[in-house]
Structure formats: structure tokens, C-alpha cells
Design a protein around this motif. Sequence first.
Motif, PDB file in Angstrom:
ATOM      1  N   GLN A   1       0.844  -1.186   0.000  1.00 31.97           N
ATOM      2  CA  GLN A   1       0.000   0.000   0.000  1.00 31.97           C
ATOM      3  C   GLN A   1       0.883   1.241   0.000  1.00 31.97           C
ATOM      4  O   GLN A   1       1.846   1.315   0.728  1.00 31.97           O
ATOM      5  CB  GLN A   1      -0.891   0.002   1.250  1.00 31.97           C
ATOM      6  N   ARG A  97      -3.002  14.697  -2.331  1.00 32.09           N
ATOM      7  CA  ARG A  97      -3.858  13.564  -2.637  1.00 32.09           C
ATOM      8  C   ARG A  97      -3.417  13.012  -3.985  1.00 32.09           C
ATOM      9  O   ARG A  97      -3.079  13.780  -4.892  1.00 32.09           O
ATOM     10  CB  ARG A  97      -5.332  13.979  -2.694  1.00 32.09           C
ATOM     11  N   ARG A  99      -4.104   9.826  -7.037  1.00 30.07           N
ATOM     12  CA  ARG A  99      -4.853   8.691  -7.565  1.00 30.07           C
ATOM     13  C   ARG A  99      -3.849   7.577  -7.818  1.00 30.07           C
ATOM     14  O   ARG A  99      -2.921   7.744  -8.605  1.00 30.07           O
ATOM     15  CB  ARG A  99      -5.561   9.083  -8.849  1.00 30.07           C
ATOM     16  N   ARG A 101      -2.941   3.618  -8.792  1.00 31.73           N
ATOM     17  CA  ARG A 101      -3.426   2.464  -9.555  1.00 31.73           C
ATOM     18  C   ARG A 101      -2.672   1.217  -9.114  1.00 31.73           C
ATOM     19  O   ARG A 101      -1.437   1.157  -9.209  1.00 31.73           O
ATOM     20  CB  ARG A 101      -3.223   2.709 -11.043  1.00 31.73           C
ATOM     21  N   GLY A 105      -7.027  -2.531  -8.605  1.00 31.81           N
ATOM     22  CA  GLY A 105      -7.939  -1.411  -8.792  1.00 31.81           C
ATOM     23  C   GLY A 105      -7.287  -0.079  -8.501  1.00 31.81           C
ATOM     24  O   GLY A 105      -6.074   0.012  -8.349  1.00 31.81           O
ATOM     25  N   THR A 106      -8.141   0.952  -8.415  1.00 32.08           N
ATOM     26  CA  THR A 106      -7.657   2.324  -8.243  1.00 32.08           C
ATOM     27  C   THR A 106      -8.306   2.958  -7.029  1.00 32.08           C
ATOM     28  O   THR A 106      -9.496   2.742  -6.778  1.00 32.08           O
ATOM     29  CB  THR A 106      -7.990   3.150  -9.495  1.00 32.08           C
ATOM     30  N   ASN A 107      -7.541   3.734  -6.282  1.00 35.35           N
ATOM     31  CA  ASN A 107      -8.151   4.512  -5.218  1.00 35.35           C
ATOM     32  C   ASN A 107      -7.365   5.804  -5.020  1.00 35.35           C
ATOM     33  O   ASN A 107      -6.304   6.006  -5.600  1.00 35.35           O
ATOM     34  CB  ASN A 107      -8.232   3.718  -3.916  1.00 35.35           C
ATOM     35  N   TYR A 108      -7.934   6.691  -4.208  1.00 32.42           N
ATOM     36  CA  TYR A 108      -7.270   7.934  -3.845  1.00 32.42           C
ATOM     37  C   TYR A 108      -6.704   7.795  -2.438  1.00 32.42           C
ATOM     38  O   TYR A 108      -7.298   7.179  -1.570  1.00 32.42           O
ATOM     39  CB  TYR A 108      -8.257   9.105  -3.881  1.00 32.42           C
ATOM     40  N   SER A 109      -5.539   8.385  -2.259  1.00 35.26           N
ATOM     41  CA  SER A 109      -4.899   8.355  -0.958  1.00 35.26           C
ATOM     42  C   SER A 109      -4.503   9.768  -0.551  1.00 35.26           C
ATOM     43  O   SER A 109      -4.163  10.591  -1.412  1.00 35.26           O
ATOM     44  CB  SER A 109      -3.663   7.462  -1.007  1.00 35.26           C
TER      45      SER A 109
END
Length: 120
Positions: A1, A97, A99, A101, A105-109
Amino acid sequence: QAKLVESGGGLVQAGGSLRLSCVASGSGFSVGNMEWYRQSPGKQQRELVATITSDGSTAYADSLKGRFTISRDNAKNTMYLQMSSLKVDDTAVYYCRARLRYSSGTNYSWGLGTQVTVSS
């Protein structure tokens, strides 16, 4: 992560400059759009400051155009925010912040933020 870490904040006099950095560390991901937000004292919402895509296209909050410059180094997974002619009203916690990949999948952190204080 992945983990996002901001740095470069501090105390500066009005009219001065600061350069913020945001590094995305970890493995197994690629970085898409990156953004700077800020949260001013007493405000509950974060304000979008600037965005930069992976190919370097940028956009800014209208009120900050000309004083702030966003950039990134894709090889280092790092984004920068050069701030000049700082005003007392720029005092805030600045957050990055990104994006991200992953194969799944994809998420924002979000990062945890860096404090910028501008004195008069």
C-alpha cells in the motif's frame, strides 16, 4: 500500500516563499493525477489548490494563479508546490492527494499534511 508524505511546511513571513513536496512511497502501484489541498484554520472543508496529471497538465484555484506552481517528478513519484508572495491568508495545513493504480484497482490516498504559517 502506498503512503503519501508531505514536507516543506514551516513559518514564513508574508511575501516569502516555500516549496512543499509530496512523496508517494511503497511498491506495486503507479501514480495518476496528484493534487494539493489546504485546510485553513477554523474551516472544516479542504480547498483544492492545484492539480497535475501524470503527463504534466496543471490547473489552479483561480485565486492562487500566478503565485503557486505545481509540478511533479514521475521518476521519483514526487509532487511539488512552489508558493511565492505568500499571504497571511495562505496559512493552512496543506495536504496532497494522489490517484493510485494497483493491479487490484484504483483509489485515492491522502497524506497527513504539512503546516504552513505565514506571519505578517
